[in-house]
Scaffold this active site. Structure first.
Site, short mmCIF file in Angstrom:
data_model
loop_
_atom_site.label_atom_id
_atom_site.label_comp_id
_atom_site.label_asym_id
_atom_site.label_seq_id
_atom_site.Cartn_x
_atom_site.Cartn_y
_atom_site.Cartn_z
CG ASP A 134 -2.02 -0.95 1.24
OD1 ASP A 134 -2.30 -1.54 0.19
OD2 ASP A 134 -2.65 -1.12 2.31
NE ARG A 185 -4.63 -1.78 -4.32
CZ ARG A 185 -4.25 -2.12 -3.07
NH1 ARG A 185 -3.83 -1.20 -2.22
NH2 ARG A 185 -4.28 -3.38 -2.71
C1 LIG Z 1 -8.66 -1.50 -3.15
C2 LIG Z 1 -8.27 -0.14 -2.64
C3 LIG Z 1 -7.01 0.04 -2.10
C4 LIG Z 1 -6.59 1.29 -1.67
N1 LIG Z 1 -5.30 1.47 -1.24
C5 LIG Z 1 -4.86 2.72 -0.95
C6 LIG Z 1 -3.49 2.98 -0.66
O1 LIG Z 1 -2.64 2.09 -0.66
N2 LIG Z 1 -3.13 4.26 -0.39
C7 LIG Z 1 -4.04 5.29 -0.39
O2 LIG Z 1 -3.66 6.44 -0.16
N3 LIG Z 1 -5.34 5.06 -0.63
C8 LIG Z 1 -5.77 3.82 -0.92
N4 LIG Z 1 -7.11 3.62 -1.21
C9 LIG Z 1 -8.10 4.69 -0.91
C10 LIG Z 1 -8.24 5.68 -2.05
O3 LIG Z 1 -7.07 6.47 -2.14
C11 LIG Z 1 -9.44 6.60 -1.81
O4 LIG Z 1 -9.25 7.33 -0.64
C12 LIG Z 1 -10.78 5.89 -1.73
O5 LIG Z 1 -10.85 4.83 -2.62
C13 LIG Z 1 -11.94 6.85 -2.05
O6 LIG Z 1 -11.78 7.35 -3.34
P1 LIG Z 1 -12.70 6.91 -4.60
O7 LIG Z 1 -11.78 6.60 -5.71
O8 LIG Z 1 -13.62 5.82 -4.22
O9 LIG Z 1 -13.45 8.22 -5.03
P2 LIG Z 1 -14.32 9.31 -4.24
O10 LIG Z 1 -14.50 10.44 -5.21
O11 LIG Z 1 -13.72 9.61 -2.91
O12 LIG Z 1 -15.69 8.56 -4.00
C14 LIG Z 1 -16.54 8.16 -5.05
C15 LIG Z 1 -17.78 7.49 -4.49
O13 LIG Z 1 -17.40 6.29 -3.82
C16 LIG Z 1 -18.17 6.08 -2.65
N5 LIG Z 1 -17.25 6.14 -1.48
C17 LIG Z 1 -15.94 6.49 -1.49
N6 LIG Z 1 -15.41 6.38 -0.26
C18 LIG Z 1 -16.42 5.96 0.54
C19 LIG Z 1 -16.50 5.66 1.93
N7 LIG Z 1 -15.45 5.76 2.74
N8 LIG Z 1 -17.69 5.24 2.42
C20 LIG Z 1 -18.77 5.12 1.62
N9 LIG Z 1 -18.76 5.39 0.29
C21 LIG Z 1 -17.59 5.80 -0.23
C22 LIG Z 1 -19.16 7.19 -2.60
O14 LIG Z 1 -20.33 6.73 -3.27
C23 LIG Z 1 -18.49 8.28 -3.40
O15 LIG Z 1 -19.39 9.18 -3.96
C24 LIG Z 1 -7.51 2.39 -1.69
C25 LIG Z 1 -8.78 2.21 -2.26
C26 LIG Z 1 -9.15 1.00 -2.74
C27 LIG Z 1 -10.51 0.86 -3.37
#
Ligand SMILES: Cc1cc2nc3c(=O)[nH]c(=O)nc-3n(C[C@H](O)[C@H](O)[C@H](O)COP(=O)(O)OP(=O)(O)OC[C@H]3O[C@@H](n4cnc5c(N)ncnc54)[C@H](O)[C@@H]3O)c2cc1C
Length: 309
Positions: A134, A185
């Protein structure tokens, strides 16, 4: 739901001992407790049960034994031993062999060589696994990529890394990791970062994400498009179909408990979808990051707390 003020507020709350005590005490106590929406449980048995449930729906999974920011070599060693036990349990259970971990859990902020050694112990034991490192907050970006490149130079090939679209540097980092032939990723970025290093507006992060998704689908090596954002997902589907990129050349990834509807509809449409399943006793920082991403989640935590105390 990428509100900077909300993120900042939750990062502040996450540092409050009072909040930590309250949330930690009640969040996982019962099967219905509120933190279980995002965290599979505190034990490896609970994580494996969640993995079986996920796989039964046609989804893939990666297990994350939670932990980060440890401050002593002894803790880093203990976390590594815990990971070795998780690897054994996964092997015995027969669930998909895929792990995600953080380098500060293995001692990166104490001693870099120790973190490399601990990663090697894990990778040597992780026969038939894929292990994803990560990405943590920006003070760790350089050193995480350096450790990753060290492992790659040592010929480990069942390891991959994460890059965050909110950082200005990521276009360059994608080129750097693509040149190795390693798997990336792509995420938007979960940490509150200063404007000196990261985009602050959601529109800018989204534009970077879309641009980088296209580079990864065309030049990357089995990239993971990790997002719950329907706009990013639709754009990925459209771009891959326009370019004739087969659905088995990349995968979508989402977090346990978030947008289950979307997870299932993508699988039904023939895409690979991997669910990131976090578990373990150190769930508080992960949980607070999830709240910071979507302030609407707070109301269900408050309701949960009121029903427990
Ligand atoms: C498999 C995976 C691994 C990850 N690994 C890392 C990592 O190593 N380092 C890192 O910095 N980040 C990591 N992340 C987190 C990522 O950076 C984002 O903070 C997170 O995925 C929210 O962004 P989004 O792309 O979903 O878009 P956003 O624009 O934040 O959200 C889009 C939509 O997704 C839904 N959503 C998003 N978050 C939530 C929530 N918490 N609860 C409920 N609904 C939600 C809502 O419907 C929202 O409108 C990871 C995410 C995933 C999916």
């Amino acid at each position: 739901m990428f509100d900077k003020a909300a993120k900042a507020f939750f990062h502040l709350l996450a540092r409050s001992e009072g909040v930590k005590t309250l949330v930690s005490q009640y969040g996982m106590r019962k099967p219905s407790s509120f933190a279980r929406r995002f965290i599979a449980g505190e034990t490896v048995e609970e994580a494996i049960a969640a993995a079986r449930g996920v796989e039964a729906q046609g989804l893939l999974q990666t297990l994350d034994y939670l932990g980060e920011s440890i401050t002593s070599m002894a803790e880093a060693d203990a976390a590594t031993l815990d990971y070795l036990r998780v690897i054994d349990a996964v092997k015995q259970s027969g669930v998909i062999r895929n792990l995600s971990l953080k380098l500060t859990q293995l001692g990166l902020s104490v001693d870099r060589a120790t973190a490399v050694d601990n990663m090697r112990r894990i990778l040597d034991a992780a026969d038939g696994f894929f292990v994803r490192i990560d990405m943590e907050n920006s003070p760790y970006t350089d050193i995480t990529l350096e450790v990753f490149e060290t492992l790659w130079a040592l010929k480990y090939r069942h390891v991959g890394v994460v890059l965050q679209s909110d950082l200005y540097r990521t276009d360059e980092d994608i080129k750097r990791i693509n040149q190795l032939g390693a798997r990336i990723r792509l995420v938007k970025g979960a940490y509150k970062e200063p404007r000196t290093v990261a985009y602050q507006r959601k529109a800018d992060v989204d534009a970077a994400y879309l641009r980088q998704m296209q580079v990864l689908l065309t030049e990357g090596h089995y990239p993971a498009i990790a997002t719950h954002d329907p706009h990013m997902i639709t754009a990925t589907k459209r771009f891959s179909s326009e370019r004739g990129i087969a659905a088995d050349r990349f995968e979508f990834q989402m977090l346990y408990g978030i947008r289950r509807d979307l997870q299932l509809s993508l699988t039904r449409d023939g895409y690979r979808v991997r669910i990131y399943i976090p578990f373990g006793r150190q769930w508080f920082p992960y949980f607070m990051r999830r709240l910071g991403e979507r302030p609407a989640n707070v109301s269900f935590v408050v309701r949960g707390l009121l029903s427990e105390v």
